[in-house]
Design a protein around this motif. Structure first.
Motif, PDB file in Angstrom:
ATOM      1  N   VAL A 195       8.037   5.376   7.060  1.00  0.00           N
ATOM      2  CA  VAL A 195       8.654   6.616   7.898  1.00  0.00           C
ATOM      3  C   VAL A 195       7.355   7.324   8.140  1.00  0.00           C
ATOM      4  N   LEU A 196       7.160   7.561   9.389  1.00  0.00           N
ATOM      5  CA  LEU A 196       5.515   8.214   9.642  1.00  0.00           C
ATOM      6  C   LEU A 196       5.909   9.406  10.493  1.00  0.00           C
ATOM      7  N   LEU A 197       5.864  10.714   9.754  1.00  0.00           N
ATOM      8  CA  LEU A 197       6.089  12.013  10.565  1.00  0.00           C
ATOM      9  C   LEU A 197       4.949  12.756  10.702  1.00  0.00           C
ATOM     10  N   ALA A 198       4.841  13.246  11.972  1.00  0.00           N
ATOM     11  CA  ALA A 198       4.028  14.157  12.593  1.00  0.00           C
ATOM     12  C   ALA A 198       2.527  13.583  12.121  1.00  0.00           C
ATOM     13  N   THR A 199       2.261  12.456  12.376  1.00  0.00           N
ATOM     14  CA  THR A 199       0.971  12.045  11.980  1.00  0.00           C
ATOM     15  C   THR A 199       0.239  11.257  13.100  1.00  0.00           C
ATOM     16  N   HIS A 200      -1.145  10.531  12.776  1.00  0.00           N
ATOM     17  CA  HIS A 200      -1.805   9.837  13.961  1.00  0.00           C
ATOM     18  C   HIS A 200      -2.486   8.848  12.994  1.00  0.00           C
ATOM     19  N   PRO A 201      -3.202   8.069  13.954  1.00  0.00           N
ATOM     20  CA  PRO A 201      -4.031   6.846  13.373  1.00  0.00           C
ATOM     21  C   PRO A 201      -5.553   6.985  13.112  1.00  0.00           C
ATOM     22  N   GLY A 202      -5.901   8.287  12.793  1.00  0.00           N
ATOM     23  CA  GLY A 202      -7.350   8.481  12.487  1.00  0.00           C
ATOM     24  C   GLY A 202      -7.865   9.704  13.511  1.00  0.00           C
ATOM     25  N   ALA A 203      -8.684  10.441  13.042  1.00  0.00           N
ATOM     26  CA  ALA A 203      -9.172  11.667  13.802  1.00  0.00           C
ATOM     27  C   ALA A 203      -9.880  11.212  14.849  1.00  0.00           C
ATOM     28  N   ALA A 204     -10.761  10.180  14.961  1.00  0.00           N
ATOM     29  CA  ALA A 204     -11.396   9.289  15.865  1.00  0.00           C
ATOM     30  C   ALA A 204     -10.610   9.291  17.072  1.00  0.00           C
ATOM     31  N   HIS A 205      -9.547   8.796  16.893  1.00  0.00           N
ATOM     32  CA  HIS A 205      -8.475   8.366  17.986  1.00  0.00           C
ATOM     33  C   HIS A 205      -7.485   9.248  18.364  1.00  0.00           C
ATOM     34  N   ALA A 206      -7.359  10.575  17.721  1.00  0.00           N
ATOM     35  CA  ALA A 206      -6.198  11.539  17.763  1.00  0.00           C
ATOM     36  C   ALA A 206      -6.797  12.351  18.835  1.00  0.00           C
ATOM     37  N   ALA A 243      -0.645  26.800  -4.079  1.00  0.00           N
ATOM     38  CA  ALA A 243      -1.477  26.533  -3.194  1.00  0.00           C
ATOM     39  C   ALA A 243      -2.625  25.734  -3.407  1.00  0.00           C
ATOM     40  N   THR A 244      -3.389  24.888  -2.747  1.00  0.00           N
ATOM     41  CA  THR A 244      -4.465  24.133  -2.984  1.00  0.00           C
ATOM     42  C   THR A 244      -5.614  25.311  -3.042  1.00  0.00           C
ATOM     43  N   THR A 245      -6.632  24.854  -3.798  1.00  0.00           N
ATOM     44  CA  THR A 245      -7.885  25.624  -3.802  1.00  0.00           C
ATOM     45  C   THR A 245      -8.683  25.332  -2.606  1.00  0.00           C
ATOM     46  N   PRO A 246      -9.807  26.180  -2.070  1.00  0.00           N
ATOM     47  CA  PRO A 246     -10.394  25.881  -1.046  1.00  0.00           C
ATOM     48  C   PRO A 246     -11.347  24.522  -1.275  1.00  0.00           C
ATOM     49  N   ALA A 247     -11.547  24.223  -2.533  1.00  0.00           N
ATOM     50  CA  ALA A 247     -12.285  22.954  -2.936  1.00  0.00           C
ATOM     51  C   ALA A 247     -11.329  21.629  -2.698  1.00  0.00           C
ATOM     52  N   GLY A 248     -10.149  21.897  -3.230  1.00  0.00           N
ATOM     53  CA  GLY A 248      -9.309  20.853  -2.960  1.00  0.00           C
ATOM     54  C   GLY A 248      -9.011  20.351  -1.599  1.00  0.00           C
ATOM     55  N   TYR A 249      -8.827  21.541  -0.906  1.00  0.00           N
ATOM     56  CA  TYR A 249      -8.555  21.477   0.777  1.00  0.00           C
ATOM     57  C   TYR A 249      -9.449  20.754   1.295  1.00  0.00           C
ATOM     58  N   LEU A 250     -10.923  21.172   1.125  1.00  0.00           N
ATOM     59  CA  LEU A 250     -11.806  20.611   1.614  1.00  0.00           C
ATOM     60  C   LEU A 250     -12.157  19.024   1.340  1.00  0.00           C
ATOM     61  N   ALA A 251     -11.926  18.944  -0.163  1.00  0.00           N
ATOM     62  CA  ALA A 251     -12.119  17.644  -0.441  1.00  0.00           C
ATOM     63  C   ALA A 251     -11.201  16.611   0.191  1.00  0.00           C
ATOM     64  N   GLN A 252      -9.898  16.901   0.506  1.00  0.00           N
ATOM     65  CA  GLN A 252      -8.945  15.886   1.203  1.00  0.00           C
ATOM     66  C   GLN A 252      -9.462  16.185   2.673  1.00  0.00           C
ATOM     67  N   LEU A 253      -9.744  17.301   3.389  1.00  0.00           N
ATOM     68  CA  LEU A 253     -10.061  17.204   4.827  1.00  0.00           C
ATOM     69  C   LEU A 253     -11.300  16.169   4.900  1.00  0.00           C
ATOM     70  N   ALA A 254     -12.586  16.565   4.190  1.00  0.00           N
ATOM     71  CA  ALA A 254     -13.751  15.742   4.350  1.00  0.00           C
ATOM     72  C   ALA A 254     -13.428  14.137   3.876  1.00  0.00           C
ATOM     73  N   GLY A 255     -12.579  13.858   2.934  1.00  0.00           N
ATOM     74  CA  GLY A 255     -12.240  12.436   2.721  1.00  0.00           C
ATOM     75  C   GLY A 255     -11.573  11.933   3.465  1.00  0.00           C
ATOM     76  N   THR A 256     -10.471  12.449   4.353  1.00  0.00           N
ATOM     77  CA  THR A 256      -9.691  11.849   5.201  1.00  0.00           C
ATOM     78  C   THR A 256     -10.133  11.675   6.619  1.00  0.00           C
ATOM     79  N   THR A 257     -11.081  12.575   7.272  1.00  0.00           N
ATOM     80  CA  THR A 257     -11.608  12.742   8.445  1.00  0.00           C
ATOM     81  C   THR A 257     -12.271  11.181   9.076  1.00  0.00           C
ATOM     82  N   PRO A 258     -12.907  10.430   8.184  1.00  0.00           N
ATOM     83  CA  PRO A 258     -13.488   9.350   8.604  1.00  0.00           C
ATOM     84  C   PRO A 258     -12.539   8.028   8.932  1.00  0.00           C
TER      85      PRO A 258
END
Length: 267
Positions: A118-129, A179-194
């Motif tokens: 079940v895929l809620l409010a998502t996309h198939p990758g930032a390059a195609h979103a 709440a996530t730390t700035p480091a945790g947030y950026l680690a998720q954002l940077a890791g998932t963007t590609p």
């Protein structure tokens, strides 16, 4: 506090609620959010399902573990490790936003472990979103704000106009202490963007339900339509009066959709 220790030493927090032997449902949360934000879903699902939640790397009780930046395949492997720890060979995988990306990856990489997705409010990758510039700016700036500042600034991107402020504050009471730390947030954002799944979705085997808010300002509904078009045989539901956090905007509808879907695919 149950955790599973991964090969790299990361300890992933998880929890199971509901009767053993019932259909297993694992709930995977989005960018920077703790598993506690499933608080509107877990009680509704746990009467009929064994509900498993986990805090992704960089969020909640798992926190800033090793492995940064945290990639989608890395976090998908964490989900499978949690299922192993919970003693579940197969599960329905429900993911929202980034969690929907992780759910796609689990289903693509290990379809034998997945009863359905079940895929809620998502996309198939930032390059195609499809993103609005103001939403991209929000995601880029959020790590520099306090949790309360980020919550306030995110209201137009997260909640429908019909959702009362009280409901938002109820969410914040659950989310902000974890709440996530700035480091945790950026680690998720940077890791998932590609990451991308678009060229693989035609081969996604488990049954797939795509649910999106019609008013989603963070990941517009065009993304959900793209995901649904790309998965053969998938079903798409677009909910009115629902923004990105559709689990709050349309709690009853989302819970009913998940329960019905799991019942239909738990033979």
């Amino acid at each position: 506090m149950p955790t599973v220790t991964r090969d790299d030493g990361a300890e992933i927090w998880w929890e199971a609620t509901g009767p053993e032997g019932a259909p297993a449902v694992v709930l995977v949360m989005g960018l920077g959010y703790p598993a506690a934000m499933w608080w509107r879903q877990v009680p509704a699902l746990a009467d009929r399902c064994r509900v498993i939640v986990l805090d992704n790397r960089g969020a909640g009780r798992t926190g800033d573990v090793v492995g940064a930046p945290y990639s989608v395949p890395m976090m998908a492997a964490d989900v499978l490790a949690v299922l192993d720890a919970a003693g579940e060979r197969r599960a329905h995988v429900v993911g929202i936003s980034m969690g929907g990306m992780i759910a796609q990856e689990v289903a693509l990489a290990h379809p034998e472990r997945v009863a359905s997705v079940v895929l809620l409010a998502t996309h198939p990758g930032a390059a195609h979103a499809t993103f609005r510039p103001e939403a991209t700016a929000l995601l880029s700036s959020r790590a520099s704000w306090t949790p309360q500042e980020a919550a306030e600034a995110s209201i137009p991107f997260n909640y429908a106009a019909t959702t009362p402020r009280e409901a938002m504050e109820d969410d914040w009471a659950v989310r902000l202490p974890l709440a996530t730390t700035p480091a945790g947030y950026l680690a998720q954002l940077a890791g998932t963007t590609p990451w991308t799944s678009l060229d693989r979705l035609s081969g996604l085997q488990p049954p797939a339900l795509v649910v999106h808010g019609a008013d989603d300002a963070l990941i517009p509904v065009e993304n959900g339509r793209l995901v649904a078009r790309s998965i053969p045989g998938s079903e798409l539901v677009v909910l009115a009066d629902a923004n990105h956090v559709l689990t709050t905007d349309q709690t009853a509808a989302v819970n009913a959709l998940i329960l019905d879907w799991v019942a239909r695919h738990s033979a």
